[in-house]
Every structure is written in C-alpha cells, then in structure tokens.
Design a protein around this motif. Sequence first.
Motif, PDB file in Angstrom:
ATOM      1  N   GLY A  19       0.915  -1.179  -0.065  1.00 58.68           N
ATOM      2  CA  GLY A  19      -0.028   0.116   0.226  1.00 58.68           C
ATOM      3  C   GLY A  19       0.950   1.271  -0.003  1.00 58.68           C
ATOM      4  N   TRP A  20       0.279   2.404  -0.512  1.00 61.31           N
ATOM      5  CA  TRP A  20       0.889   3.386  -0.644  1.00 61.31           C
ATOM      6  C   TRP A  20       0.346   4.877   0.157  1.00 61.31           C
ATOM      7  N   ASN A  21      -1.140   4.684   0.375  1.00 60.55           N
ATOM      8  CA  ASN A  21      -2.172   5.523   0.855  1.00 60.55           C
ATOM      9  C   ASN A  21      -2.244   5.512   2.395  1.00 60.55           C
ATOM     10  N   LEU A  22      -1.082   6.036   3.101  1.00 57.31           N
ATOM     11  CA  LEU A  22      -0.950   6.026   4.683  1.00 57.31           C
ATOM     12  C   LEU A  22      -2.169   6.158   5.390  1.00 57.31           C
ATOM     13  N   GLU A  23      -2.917   7.314   4.933  1.00 61.40           N
ATOM     14  CA  GLU A  23      -4.436   7.617   5.717  1.00 61.40           C
ATOM     15  C   GLU A  23      -5.299   6.519   5.816  1.00 61.40           C
ATOM     16  N   GLY A  29      -6.832   0.266  10.214  1.00 62.52           N
ATOM     17  CA  GLY A  29      -6.258  -0.206  11.288  1.00 62.52           C
ATOM     18  C   GLY A  29      -4.936  -0.814  10.992  1.00 62.52           C
ATOM     19  N   THR A  30      -4.276  -0.306  10.008  1.00 62.09           N
ATOM     20  CA  THR A  30      -2.838  -0.870  10.080  1.00 62.09           C
ATOM     21  C   THR A  30      -1.926   0.139  10.053  1.00 62.09           C
ATOM     22  N   ARG A  34       4.330  -0.824   9.835  1.00 62.85           N
ATOM     23  CA  ARG A  34       4.354  -2.149   9.795  1.00 62.85           C
ATOM     24  C   ARG A  34       4.040  -3.089   8.505  1.00 62.85           C
ATOM     25  N   ARG A  35       3.460  -2.277   7.668  1.00 64.05           N
ATOM     26  CA  ARG A  35       2.958  -2.651   6.567  1.00 64.05           C
ATOM     27  C   ARG A  35       3.708  -3.872   5.979  1.00 64.05           C
TER      28      ARG A  35
END
Length: 184
Positions: A19-23, A29-30, A34-35
């Motif tokens: 993923g790239w969209n941190l928001e 819930g991630t 830690r992704r």
Amino acid sequence: MATLDLVSGGRLLFGVGAGWNLEEMRNHGTDPDRRFGLMRERVEAMKAIWTEEEASYSGRYVSFERIWSWPKPVQQPHPPVLVGGNGKTVYRRVIEFGDAWIPNYLGDVEKLAGRIETLQRHAAEAGRDPIPVTIYGVPRDPAAFERWRDAGATRCLFYLPAAERDEVEERIERCAEAVSSFVS
C-alpha cells in the motif's frame, strides 16, 4: 484465491502490495510502519494454507494453529505471488517471498528496464532463477516492450479506465495494434 485458481483452471496471478495511501491504511487499522512485515507474514501464511493439509503459522502479526482450507489451488505448489511496488526495497521483498514482481510503469522506459536488470542480478546473487516481471500500466509502445523483454520482463498489462463501452473497445483495439506490431 484458491477458489479463483480452481474456477479459472489454474490461471490466477495473485498480486499483492503493502500500500501507498498511509491515511487509508490507518483508517483500516494498519500501522503504515508495519505494512511490509504484515504483508510478508500474510503471504507466508497463505502459502502455508494453500500447500498444507493442516496449516499452522506463527509470526509477529499473523498467527494460527491447525486450520483446514479447501479447495487447494490448481497451480502447484500455489498460484504465483506477484509482489507490487516501486520503492527501493522492493527487490528484497520479491526475492524473499514473491514469485514475481509487478511494478507500475511510471513514465521512464529506460529507468524501469534498469530496475528489471537490477532485480535479475540480485535474484542471481541470491541463487534464484530469473524472476518473472509483469509491468502494469504500460504505454502502447512496441519499442518499450522490446526493451523490457530484453531486460527480463515477461508480461505487460495495459491500463483501461472505467468508461463507456465504445471508448473501452477503441482503447482495446489500439492496444491490440501495438501488441500485434511487436509480435509480428
């Protein structure tokens, strides 16, 4: 995914990304920090479920004991896992737990070709065979296809946006023309 592999006759390609969209990640819930570890453990856990009659997995983020899951995938030992990403650390993830790499085309044919060559060099150093590469969102450019093939890419995917049927069919025709000029 195993069911999709079964109903497709063993044609599933399973793409994963951290993923790239941190928001958006936080909203779901991630913890973005830690992704990558979470993605790795989930892929390893799925491989255990796909390949073992009674699967168990114990990691930092994913843990389960003695589960059963059917159907098993048609492809053996499991469907190929295409690890997405364009970041600097993607090579390590692809080599450690992926079966292939699926980068996005970001507008520079030569830069991506160089990255494919770098991945293949790292794979060889790690004792791996050449790693399949599927490039996503490619232009309709036969010269680019040739350059990427020479660098080690195995598949290119065009991007087709949601649109009216006539527009999509026209885009498909233009993609087909680009491909036919490359393979002829």
